[in-house]
Design a protein around this motif. Sequence first.
Motif, PDB file in Angstrom:
ATOM      1  N   ASN A  25       0.772  -1.227   0.000  1.00  0.00           N
ATOM      2  CA  ASN A  25       0.000   0.000   0.000  1.00  0.00           C
ATOM      3  C   ASN A  25       0.804   1.277   0.000  1.00  0.00           C
ATOM      4  OD1 ASN A  25      -2.694   0.392  -0.217  1.00  0.00           O
ATOM      5  ND2 ASN A  25      -2.983   0.940   1.916  1.00  0.00           N
ATOM      6  N   ALA A  26       2.144   1.211  -0.001  1.00  0.00           N
ATOM      7  CA  ALA A  26       2.843   2.451   0.235  1.00  0.00           C
ATOM      8  C   ALA A  26       3.805   2.844  -0.856  1.00  0.00           C
ATOM      9  CB  ALA A  26       3.561   2.369   1.574  1.00  0.00           C
ATOM     10  N   SER A  30       1.593   4.702  -5.804  1.00  0.00           N
ATOM     11  CA  SER A  30       0.609   5.712  -6.151  1.00  0.00           C
ATOM     12  C   SER A  30       1.297   6.926  -6.731  1.00  0.00           C
ATOM     13  CB  SER A  30      -0.197   6.117  -4.908  1.00  0.00           C
ATOM     14  OG  SER A  30      -1.048   7.212  -5.212  1.00  0.00           O
ATOM     15  N   ASP A  32      -0.299   9.818  -6.597  1.00  0.00           N
ATOM     16  CA  ASP A  32      -1.035  10.913  -5.977  1.00  0.00           C
ATOM     17  C   ASP A  32      -0.128  12.113  -5.764  1.00  0.00           C
ATOM     18  OD1 ASP A  32      -3.348   9.202  -3.696  1.00  0.00           O
ATOM     19  OD2 ASP A  32      -3.262   9.363  -5.876  1.00  0.00           O
ATOM     20  N   VAL A 205      -4.432   9.366   8.940  1.00  0.00           N
ATOM     21  CA  VAL A 205      -3.819   9.679   7.649  1.00  0.00           C
ATOM     22  C   VAL A 205      -2.348   9.982   7.882  1.00  0.00           C
ATOM     23  CG1 VAL A 205      -3.743  11.288   5.697  1.00  0.00           C
ATOM     24  CG2 VAL A 205      -5.962  10.583   6.660  1.00  0.00           C
ATOM     25  N   THR A 206      -1.480   9.278   7.182  1.00  0.00           N
ATOM     26  CA  THR A 206      -0.038   9.551   7.219  1.00  0.00           C
ATOM     27  C   THR A 206       0.498   9.332   5.809  1.00  0.00           C
ATOM     28  OG1 THR A 206       0.047   8.608   9.463  1.00  0.00           O
ATOM     29  CG2 THR A 206       2.151   9.110   8.399  1.00  0.00           C
ATOM     30  N   ARG A 207       0.630  10.404   5.055  1.00  0.00           N
ATOM     31  CA  ARG A 207       1.162  10.297   3.691  1.00  0.00           C
ATOM     32  C   ARG A 207       2.324  11.270   3.541  1.00  0.00           C
ATOM     33  NH1 ARG A 207      -2.892  10.278  -1.164  1.00  0.00           N
ATOM     34  NH2 ARG A 207      -3.606  12.265  -0.324  1.00  0.00           N
ATOM     35  N   TRP A 209       5.332  12.881   0.921  1.00  0.00           N
ATOM     36  CA  TRP A 209       5.855  13.121  -0.418  1.00  0.00           C
ATOM     37  C   TRP A 209       7.290  13.646  -0.336  1.00  0.00           C
ATOM     38  CZ3 TRP A 209       0.873  13.865   0.964  1.00  0.00           C
ATOM     39  CH2 TRP A 209      -0.139  13.371   0.106  1.00  0.00           C
ATOM     40  N   LEU A 214       4.931  10.615  -4.029  1.00  0.00           N
ATOM     41  CA  LEU A 214       4.445   9.928  -2.835  1.00  0.00           C
ATOM     42  C   LEU A 214       5.362   8.757  -2.509  1.00  0.00           C
ATOM     43  CD1 LEU A 214       2.100   9.753  -0.744  1.00  0.00           C
ATOM     44  CD2 LEU A 214       1.026   8.111  -2.282  1.00  0.00           C
ATOM     45  N   ASN A 217       2.432   5.784   2.119  1.00  0.00           N
ATOM     46  CA  ASN A 217       0.998   5.917   2.352  1.00  0.00           C
ATOM     47  C   ASN A 217       0.624   4.997   3.505  1.00  0.00           C
ATOM     48  OD1 ASN A 217      -1.763   6.024   2.370  1.00  0.00           O
ATOM     49  ND2 ASN A 217      -2.032   5.589   0.193  1.00  0.00           N
ATOM     50  N   ASN A 219      -2.144   5.410   5.480  1.00  0.00           N
ATOM     51  CA  ASN A 219      -3.525   5.643   5.891  1.00  0.00           C
ATOM     52  C   ASN A 219      -4.116   4.376   6.507  1.00  0.00           C
ATOM     53  OD1 ASN A 219      -3.099   8.103   4.734  1.00  0.00           O
ATOM     54  ND2 ASN A 219      -4.704   7.925   3.171  1.00  0.00           N
TER      55      ASN A 219
END
Length: 268
Positions: A25-26, A30, A32, A205-207, A209, A214, A217, A219
């Motif tokens: 997931n991290a 992504s 984003d 939420v912890t994202r 960049w 990114l 992630n 989250n």
Amino acid sequence: MNRNFPSLGMTLSTLGLVSVFLATNAIGTSNDTAPSTSAYISVYSTDLGSGLGSLLIQAEQPADIMLVNDPAVAGRRAIRVQVHKSDDFSKVANGSPRSEFTLPRDFHMAPGEEYLIRWRTYLPRDFAFDRQQMEIITQIHQSGSRGSPPFMLTLLGMDYTLSVRGGGNTEHGSGVRLCYARDDLDRWVNWTLQYTPDASGREAVTRLWKDGKLVFNGNGLANAYPGDQFAYLKFGVYKPGWLRQPSDVNAVELYFGDLSVFAKTVRR
């Protein structure tokens, strides 16, 4: 501009859970982009051209944290942070090797608020990487004095690493590798952290960049200590094991640029 917010609490469930989560997931999964600041209000920002302002300093001696000329951009100012293993840290917090600065204590981070934090770091061309133990260079620290910080950006060897903790597990553990730091020597790196503290993880939420990409992630991972209303930001260098464990370096020096914090209410 300053505004008071309640505090936060943070930790991870288990290192195993974090590793599995990250694998799926991290990092690098992504494209984003970081949120625009237009949805937030400015709650704190520095203007290093005018001085250190109300930043709070924790260092063995004043020269360890100084406002200096930007090492890469003419006419700009930066914060130089240095720490030497041979220094006497007996009068520094916990007696541990550190040179850190924090935002004014009237700025807090709390559940129910979402934060967008922007800052810059610079590793000198001759930066000495320590393969044997980490140094924490950015952290969100819980209001209590005990336990590992809920969020830590660290250097270990030639890598950036990161740790997130919250809820019932605040034990210290190895960070997750983010990316290679060796390529960042002699240049500024721009960081953006989107952070909503939640000890349960349900609304967490912890994202993060790095230079617009990114790289983390987290989250859905608990990222706060339960009931904490007064967590705060710290920047600089902290090497907690330096005096007790093997190390490749005797000194650390790096730089920080202007930083800013934006916030919006997400839950009442």
